[in-house]
Write an enzyme that holds these catalytic residues in place. Structure first.
Site, PDB file in Angstrom:
ATOM      1  N   ARG A  91      81.164  44.707  59.789  1.00  0.00           N
ATOM      2  CA  ARG A  91      80.321  44.338  58.653  1.00  0.00           C
ATOM      3  C   ARG A  91      79.350  45.487  58.378  1.00  0.00           C
ATOM      4  O   ARG A  91      78.311  45.593  59.010  1.00  0.00           O
ATOM      5  CB  ARG A  91      79.543  43.056  58.996  1.00  0.00           C
ATOM      6  CG  ARG A  91      79.017  42.319  57.776  1.00  0.00           C
ATOM      7  CD  ARG A  91      77.917  41.350  58.161  1.00  0.00           C
ATOM      8  NE  ARG A  91      76.700  42.064  58.471  1.00  0.00           N
ATOM      9  CZ  ARG A  91      75.754  41.640  59.322  1.00  0.00           C
ATOM     10  NH1 ARG A  91      75.890  40.497  59.947  1.00  0.00           N
ATOM     11  NH2 ARG A  91      74.675  42.359  59.521  1.00  0.00           N
TER      12      ARG A  91
ATOM     13  N   HIS B  98      74.360  40.640  56.343  1.00  0.00           N
ATOM     14  CA  HIS B  98      75.060  39.355  56.457  1.00  0.00           C
ATOM     15  C   HIS B  98      75.143  38.699  55.073  1.00  0.00           C
ATOM     16  O   HIS B  98      76.211  38.317  54.607  1.00  0.00           O
ATOM     17  CB  HIS B  98      74.321  38.452  57.447  1.00  0.00           C
ATOM     18  CG  HIS B  98      74.831  37.057  57.461  1.00  0.00           C
ATOM     19  ND1 HIS B  98      76.056  36.731  57.997  1.00  0.00           N
ATOM     20  CD2 HIS B  98      74.319  35.913  56.977  1.00  0.00           C
ATOM     21  CE1 HIS B  98      76.264  35.431  57.839  1.00  0.00           C
ATOM     22  NE2 HIS B  98      75.226  34.919  57.223  1.00  0.00           N
TER      23      HIS B  98
ATOM     24  N   TYR C  19      68.276  44.832  63.400  1.00  0.00           N
ATOM     25  CA  TYR C  19      69.073  44.619  64.618  1.00  0.00           C
ATOM     26  C   TYR C  19      70.333  45.475  64.733  1.00  0.00           C
ATOM     27  O   TYR C  19      70.838  45.654  65.822  1.00  0.00           O
ATOM     28  CB  TYR C  19      69.442  43.129  64.753  1.00  0.00           C
ATOM     29  CG  TYR C  19      70.222  42.566  63.577  1.00  0.00           C
ATOM     30  CD1 TYR C  19      71.596  42.742  63.494  1.00  0.00           C
ATOM     31  CD2 TYR C  19      69.577  41.861  62.556  1.00  0.00           C
ATOM     32  CE1 TYR C  19      72.305  42.240  62.418  1.00  0.00           C
ATOM     33  CE2 TYR C  19      70.292  41.354  61.485  1.00  0.00           C
ATOM     34  CZ  TYR C  19      71.653  41.547  61.419  1.00  0.00           C
ATOM     35  OH  TYR C  19      72.356  41.050  60.356  1.00  0.00           O
TER      36      TYR C  19
END
Ligand SMILES: Cc1ncc(C[n+]2csc(CCOP(=O)(O)OP(=O)(O)O)c2C)c(N)n1
Length: 347
Positions: free
Chosen positions: A267, A271, A280
């Site tokens: 990814r 998100h 993160y």
């Protein structure tokens, strides 16, 4: 060198026993887009079409993000980096097959006939106007992993009714830890469901990395204990994903058993538009996967075979943008339903 049609699948079938057990995925194209030995069982037009869908997905993501920032979509979940996984899967499905998706499969759904207007309407907070029985595309599932149950159930139904169709459930890596997913796998094995569970392992479930998700060496091997064949495939290699999906889908269609396909991808984007991955995701990891971008890899393969050039690229982008603009216009013209209409649609 061109080898007989189906050469890839013969190679794949030969390595099936080990493909869920080793962390080395099945691959057809090398990093430079060179085909290692065999040619895919696809016509030139099909190959071009697959890549056009990947270009469409890249454009759609850019536009989806802009539209959300302009307040014209409620949310958008980018699929950047995952285009090959989706185009390979979409290409392997046949009319009459059903797909039970998550929220990150716009390319595969469009390839199966979902109108983009309908997807935009959904992300504008209207209802899901598409008729699943017309296209085989079922509504986006937000409850993580549930669609695996729906797909396996539909696959059992196809088997009971002796219909030669296949139900495909698409989930992310995080979903494979859910009870629903594991129960679906168990039922798939016991009842020989005509289903394929397709995992887009993009390495992150929002902020939870794959390494913290499960101690299982691969996700594909989660099928083995349930008697479900697992196949680990390079998810950034459209030709390998096509071959693996086609192999699994046709096998399920014959009633020879369900499969769990793990497409190893990443990814690259957030998100969703509600997320800030800079908090993160290690930047060097993103850079590394950006270098494995599935689009140039597939494009180089097509160019090498003289199936693609700069003009084709320009035309593909133009076509994608026209399709997207048209769908935005249509979705924005759709009236907000009354409460009664919502209830009628939902019941
Ligand atoms: C049952 C359930 N638990 C939690 C959530 C909140 N949630 C939404 S997306 C997501 C992560 C899913 O990750 P993954 O399955 O890897 O798919 P990806 O988003 O990476 O495509 C979570 C936990 C949810 N929607 N449903």
């Amino acid at each position: 060198m061109a080898v007989s049609a189906g050469g890839i699948e013969q190679a794949l079938a030969a390595s099936i026993p080990s493909l869920a057990r080793t962390p080395e995925p099945f691959r057809v194209l090398d990093a430079e887009g060179r085909c290692e030995g065999y040619q895919p069982d696809l016509t030139d037009d099909e190959l071009r079409s697959m890549y056009r869908w990947m270009v469409f997905g890249r454009q759609l993501d850019e536009r989806g993000l802009q539209l959300q920032r302009q307040g014209r979509l409620g949310v958008w979940g980018p699929m950047i980096g995952q285009e090959a996984a989706q185009a390979g899967l979409g290409q392997a499905m046949r009319p009459g097959d059903w797909i039970f998706p998550s929220y990150r499969e716009a390319i595969a759904l469009s390839m199966r006939g979902l109108e983009l207007t309908e997807l935009f309407a959904y992300y504008r907070g209207l209802y899901w106007p598409a008729d699943p029985f017309a296209t085989g595309v079922f509504p986006v599932q937000i409850v993580i992993g549930d669609q695996a149950l729906h797909a396996v159930g539909a696959g059992i139904g196809f088997a009971l009714q002796q219909q030669r169709h296949v139900a495909i459930g698409v989930v992310g890596d995080g979903a494979t830890s859910q009870g629903d997913f594991l129960e679906a796998l168990n039922f798939a094995g016991v009842f020989n469901s005509q289903a394929v569970l397709f995992v887009q392992n993009n390495h992150w479930a929002i902020s939870v990395p794959r390494t913290r998700q499960t101690a299982s060496e691969t996700l594909a091997q989660k099928g083995l204990a349930q008697g479900v064949t697992g196949v680990l495939v390079d998810g950034n290699d459209a030709l390998a994903v096509y071959a693996a999906s086609h192999w699994a889908i046709e096998r399920a269609r014959r009633g020879d058993g369900p499969a769990l396909v793990e497409a190893l991808t990443y990814r690259v984007g957030a998100h969703t538009t509600a997320d800030d991955p800079r908090r993160y995701q290690p930047p060097e990891e993103i850079d590394e996967w950006r270098r494995r971008d599935p689009l140039p890899r597939m494009r180089r393969y097509l160019e090498e075979r003289q199936l693609w050039d700069e003009d084709a690229q320009r035309e593909a982008v133009r076509e994608a943008l026209a399709r997207i603009d048209h769908a935005v216009e249509e979705a924005e013209a759709m009236p907000v339903p009354t409460l009664r209409e919502y209830v009628e649609v939902a019941t």
